[in-house]
Design a protein around this motif. Structure first.
Motif, PDB file in Angstrom:
ATOM      1  N   GLY A  41      18.662  -1.374   9.432  1.00 43.77           N
ATOM      2  CA  GLY A  41      18.150  -0.029   9.645  1.00 43.77           C
ATOM      3  C   GLY A  41      17.506   0.544   8.396  1.00 43.77           C
ATOM      4  O   GLY A  41      17.910   0.246   7.268  1.00 43.77           O
ATOM      5  N   LEU A  42      16.493   1.355   8.595  1.00 40.16           N
ATOM      6  CA  LEU A  42      15.815   2.011   7.473  1.00 40.16           C
ATOM      7  C   LEU A  42      16.148   3.495   7.480  1.00 40.16           C
ATOM      8  O   LEU A  42      16.106   4.145   8.522  1.00 40.16           O
ATOM      9  CB  LEU A  42      14.304   1.825   7.588  1.00 40.16           C
ATOM     10  CG  LEU A  42      13.696   0.626   6.859  1.00 40.16           C
ATOM     11  CD1 LEU A  42      12.200   0.607   7.080  1.00 40.16           C
ATOM     12  CD2 LEU A  42      14.011   0.681   5.383  1.00 40.16           C
ATOM     13  N   GLN A  82      -6.881   0.382   6.834  1.00 37.06           N
ATOM     14  CA  GLN A  82      -6.294   0.445   5.491  1.00 37.06           C
ATOM     15  C   GLN A  82      -5.007   1.262   5.499  1.00 37.06           C
ATOM     16  O   GLN A  82      -4.033   0.913   4.827  1.00 37.06           O
ATOM     17  CB  GLN A  82      -7.303   1.061   4.510  1.00 37.06           C
ATOM     18  CG  GLN A  82      -8.459   0.152   4.155  1.00 37.06           C
ATOM     19  CD  GLN A  82      -9.448   0.857   3.249  1.00 37.06           C
ATOM     20  OE1 GLN A  82      -9.816   2.013   3.488  1.00 37.06           O
ATOM     21  NE2 GLN A  82      -9.883   0.161   2.214  1.00 37.06           N
ATOM     22  N   ILE A  83      -5.007   2.355   6.243  1.00 36.76           N
ATOM     23  CA  ILE A  83      -3.822   3.194   6.304  1.00 36.76           C
ATOM     24  C   ILE A  83      -2.651   2.410   6.896  1.00 36.76           C
ATOM     25  O   ILE A  83      -1.537   2.410   6.355  1.00 36.76           O
ATOM     26  CB  ILE A  83      -4.102   4.462   7.142  1.00 36.76           C
ATOM     27  CG1 ILE A  83      -5.133   5.338   6.437  1.00 36.76           C
ATOM     28  CG2 ILE A  83      -2.816   5.249   7.375  1.00 36.76           C
ATOM     29  CD1 ILE A  83      -5.596   6.521   7.266  1.00 36.76           C
ATOM     30  N   SER A  84      -2.899   1.728   8.005  1.00 39.28           N
ATOM     31  CA  SER A  84      -1.835   0.961   8.645  1.00 39.28           C
ATOM     32  C   SER A  84      -1.355  -0.173   7.749  1.00 39.28           C
ATOM     33  O   SER A  84      -0.156  -0.468   7.673  1.00 39.28           O
ATOM     34  CB  SER A  84      -2.331   0.403   9.979  1.00 39.28           C
ATOM     35  OG  SER A  84      -2.580   1.444  10.901  1.00 39.28           O
ATOM     36  N   GLN A  85      -2.275  -0.812   7.025  1.00 38.58           N
ATOM     37  CA  GLN A  85      -1.886  -1.889   6.124  1.00 38.58           C
ATOM     38  C   GLN A  85      -1.016  -1.361   4.984  1.00 38.58           C
ATOM     39  O   GLN A  85       0.005  -1.956   4.627  1.00 38.58           O
ATOM     40  CB  GLN A  85      -3.125  -2.588   5.566  1.00 38.58           C
ATOM     41  CG  GLN A  85      -2.794  -3.756   4.643  1.00 38.58           C
ATOM     42  CD  GLN A  85      -4.046  -4.423   4.076  1.00 38.58           C
ATOM     43  OE1 GLN A  85      -5.149  -3.927   4.248  1.00 38.58           O
ATOM     44  NE2 GLN A  85      -3.863  -5.545   3.410  1.00 38.58           N
ATOM     45  N   SER A  86      -1.426  -0.230   4.415  1.00 39.04           N
ATOM     46  CA  SER A  86      -0.640   0.366   3.339  1.00 39.04           C
ATOM     47  C   SER A  86       0.751   0.745   3.835  1.00 39.04           C
ATOM     48  O   SER A  86       1.759   0.514   3.156  1.00 39.04           O
ATOM     49  CB  SER A  86      -1.355   1.604   2.793  1.00 39.04           C
ATOM     50  OG  SER A  86      -2.600   1.262   2.231  1.00 39.04           O
ATOM     51  N   TRP A  87       0.792   1.323   5.039  1.00 37.53           N
ATOM     52  CA  TRP A  87       2.076   1.745   5.592  1.00 37.53           C
ATOM     53  C   TRP A  87       2.976   0.529   5.840  1.00 37.53           C
ATOM     54  O   TRP A  87       4.166   0.550   5.500  1.00 37.53           O
ATOM     55  CB  TRP A  87       1.845   2.509   6.889  1.00 37.53           C
ATOM     56  CG  TRP A  87       3.103   3.027   7.517  1.00 37.53           C
ATOM     57  CD1 TRP A  87       3.803   2.464   8.526  1.00 37.53           C
ATOM     58  CD2 TRP A  87       3.805   4.216   7.157  1.00 37.53           C
ATOM     59  NE1 TRP A  87       4.902   3.224   8.833  1.00 37.53           N
ATOM     60  CE2 TRP A  87       4.934   4.303   8.003  1.00 37.53           C
ATOM     61  CE3 TRP A  87       3.599   5.211   6.198  1.00 37.53           C
ATOM     62  CZ2 TRP A  87       5.842   5.361   7.924  1.00 37.53           C
ATOM     63  CZ3 TRP A  87       4.508   6.258   6.123  1.00 37.53           C
ATOM     64  CH2 TRP A  87       5.612   6.328   6.974  1.00 37.53           C
ATOM     65  N   SER A  88       2.434  -0.529   6.406  1.00 36.36           N
ATOM     66  CA  SER A  88       3.225  -1.732   6.681  1.00 36.36           C
ATOM     67  C   SER A  88       3.760  -2.349   5.396  1.00 36.36           C
ATOM     68  O   SER A  88       4.914  -2.770   5.322  1.00 36.36           O
ATOM     69  CB  SER A  88       2.386  -2.749   7.453  1.00 36.36           C
ATOM     70  OG  SER A  88       1.984  -2.243   8.703  1.00 36.36           O
ATOM     71  N   GLN A  89       2.921  -2.399   4.349  1.00 39.20           N
ATOM     72  CA  GLN A  89       3.369  -2.944   3.072  1.00 39.20           C
ATOM     73  C   GLN A  89       4.481  -2.080   2.476  1.00 39.20           C
ATOM     74  O   GLN A  89       5.466  -2.598   1.936  1.00 39.20           O
ATOM     75  CB  GLN A  89       2.196  -3.025   2.101  1.00 39.20           C
ATOM     76  CG  GLN A  89       1.153  -4.070   2.475  1.00 39.20           C
ATOM     77  CD  GLN A  89      -0.046  -4.037   1.540  1.00 39.20           C
ATOM     78  OE1 GLN A  89      -0.147  -3.178   0.670  1.00 39.20           O
ATOM     79  NE2 GLN A  89      -0.959  -4.978   1.728  1.00 39.20           N
ATOM     80  N   GLY A  90       4.312  -0.766   2.574  1.00 42.61           N
ATOM     81  CA  GLY A  90       5.337   0.132   2.049  1.00 42.61           C
ATOM     82  C   GLY A  90       6.650   0.007   2.792  1.00 42.61           C
ATOM     83  O   GLY A  90       7.735   0.001   2.189  1.00 42.61           O
ATOM     84  N   MET A  91       6.581  -0.118   4.126  1.00 39.92           N
ATOM     85  CA  MET A  91       7.808  -0.262   4.903  1.00 39.92           C
ATOM     86  C   MET A  91       8.497  -1.591   4.612  1.00 39.92           C
ATOM     87  O   MET A  91       9.731  -1.673   4.609  1.00 39.92           O
ATOM     88  CB  MET A  91       7.485  -0.146   6.391  1.00 39.92           C
ATOM     89  CG  MET A  91       7.084   1.254   6.853  1.00 39.92           C
ATOM     90  SD  MET A  91       8.367   2.502   6.533  1.00 39.92           S
ATOM     91  CE  MET A  91       7.716   3.282   5.044  1.00 39.92           C
ATOM     92  N   ALA A  92       7.708  -2.638   4.375  1.00 43.67           N
ATOM     93  CA  ALA A  92       8.307  -3.928   4.005  1.00 43.67           C
ATOM     94  C   ALA A  92       9.028  -3.812   2.664  1.00 43.67           C
ATOM     95  O   ALA A  92      10.120  -4.383   2.475  1.00 43.67           O
ATOM     96  CB  ALA A  92       7.222  -5.005   3.943  1.00 43.67           C
TER      97      ALA A  92
END
Length: 477
Positions: A41-42, A82-92
């Motif tokens: 969980g996050l 780009q926004i979705s990529q940044s968000w996915s990287q941050g969540m990882a």
């Protein structure tokens, strides 16, 4: 009737696990009830702090040279991809941090330290005696502690259920979507609203904060106004004193009616203060139709304790709750000495009273000292001069409140809170072991200004000083 445990903790949070370890360390028989798949969980607050850190690194890098390989695209030219990529990287990245923290408090570690870990869903039962049932097993204890996950309550707003609003808890699960919302309407001007608005704007999402009153109504008005200026400089749209009337869905977007205006976006984000998730616990079955806690963390049921839902103080509250649950209920929360942090960049930290609140109690005996951050050499060297510190001080030197908008404010507000709790006056705090190059060096300046204000309240002393120095200069040297 004999019981099996001294304390049963309904968990699902890091605070619950630490409370279980602390209680077991006191030789109590402890059971911890964990929901399934909790390790993955996050926590929304952890994600928020991560994006704050990313934003700080980006801002610092931009002062020197272009930042390569960063998580943040330039907001003015970022694309949805780009926004979705940044968000996915941050969540990882956030998941990696969460996993690392979980290793230190894993269920295996807890079991090795004597905690009876039960994984599964459960609920309270009343008959024949109060207990907690987990997957068909009855856990009977002297006391119970609710330290489970938090959830953001829904607002009572016409049309809101029909637009399926987001919350910080649901927002952090959107990393798997192909595209994130490009425009967000954030309802409310509390600390979570402004922190999430800034974090989202920095990855390229358009965020509008709609405040029914002024932004950050619980903070000092001057610092709240400066914080609003910081947000607007980042690109956040802030609408203050804008009552919210209704919300509705229209053609693939949402519309909020606010003070005669129609505001459009892709989604609505609600950031009301979180509460403990009561879903499925059957609290009504033991007489707890509504969950309220006292300063001792007690509910209306004499054997049930609960955390308040404030993530900033969860671990501190848990320490008080387990002592009251295991021994005599003698310990209380002291809100006047508990720091509160608005997790923006720079953060806004406060402890104690505002000047207006203090003057209502002590009148003219209160001094208010406001010092801009640009007076600090370290702030100039780091090119971080946007900030303000305000100290509310009694004429006897006791600190009644501190309000700080500055980098690392959350790190040194604790020192001030400790000084207030131990009744250390401002002069002693200023003479403490604080490096002169630190941002906290502004405490020295605060103490100097306070002494000068105190001196000017006594005209006879000023006259005596003038006469004394006139006499000394008139002598032959």
């Amino acid at each position: 009737m004999p019981v099996d445990y001294d304390l049963v903790i309904i968990g699902g949070t890091l605070a619950a696990r630490e409370a279980a370890i602390a209680a077991a360390g006191l030789r109590a028989q402890v059971a911890l009830v964990e929901p399934p798949n909790q390790d993955r969980g996050l926590d929304a607050d952890l994600c928020l702090r991560l994006w704050q850190q990313v934003g700080q690194q980006q801002r610092q890098a931009n002062r020197v040279e272009p930042f390569k390989g960063n998580l943040l695209p330039k907001p003015e030219r970022s694309t949805p991809e780009q926004i979705s990529q940044s968000w996915s990287q941050g969540m990882a990245w956030a998941q990696t941090i969460a996993d690392t923290l979980a290793e230190e408090r894993s269920l295996e570690v807890l079991s090795a330290q004597g905690v009876d870990v039960r994984v599964g869903r459960g609920e309270f039962v009343r008959r024949p005696n109060v207990g907690f049932v987990v997957e068909g097993h009855l856990l009977r204890s002297r006391a119970y502690l609710l330290a489970n996950q938090r959830t953001t309550p829904q607002l009572d707003l016409p049309g809101l259920p029909g637009v399926s609003p987001l919350t910080p808890e649901t927002l952090v699960t959107l990393g798997q979507l192909q595209r994130l919302p490009r425009r967000l309407l954030i309802l409310g001007g509390d600390s979570r609203a402004v922190a999430w608005a800034q974090a989202l704007v920095r990855i390229g999402i358009e965020a509008t904060v709609i405040c029914p009153s002024r932004m950050l109504p619980n903070e000092d008005p001057e610092l709240a106004a400066l914080m609003q200026a910081v947000l607007e400089a980042d690109g956040v749209h802030v609408l203050s004193h804008t009552p919210i009337d209704a919300a509705e869905a229209q053609a693939q977007q949402v519309v909020v009616q606010a003070h005669g205006r129609s505001l459009k976006g892709d989604h609505i984000l609600i950031t009301a203060p979180p509460q403990l998730d009561q879903t499925g616990l059957n609290l009504a079955g033991i007489g707890l139709e509504s969950l309220t806690v006292t300063s001792k963390l007690k509910t209306r049921h004499p054997r049930v304790y609960a955390l308040s839902g404030d993530s900033q103080h969860a671990q501190f509250e848990a320490a008080i709750a387990i002592k009251n649950a295991l021994f005599l209920p003698l310990w209380r929360l002291q809100p006047q000495w508990m720091p509160n942090i608005v997790r923006t960049d720079p953060p806004l930290a406060r402890v104690g009273l505002t000047a207006a609140q203090a003057q209502q109690q002590w009148g003219k005996a209160v001094s208010s000292i406001a010092l801009p951050l640009k007076q600090v050499p370290k702030a100039q060297l780091r090119a971080e001069t946007t900030g303000l510190s305000k100290f509310v001080v009694h004429r006897n030197g006791q600190i009644l409140g501190a309000h700080i908008l500055a980098p690392e404010a959350e790190e040194w507000i604790g020192t001030i809170a400790l000084a207030m709790q131990t009744r250390q006056p401002l002069p002693k705090l200023a003479k403490g072991a604080i490096a002169s190059s630190s941002v906290a060096a502004i405490l020295y300046e605060a103490e100097r200004v306070w002494r000068m204000q105190l001196l000017h309240q006594h005209p006879r002393v000023l006259d005596a000083l003038d006469s004394g120095f006139d006499w000394l200069r008139s002598r032959d040297h």
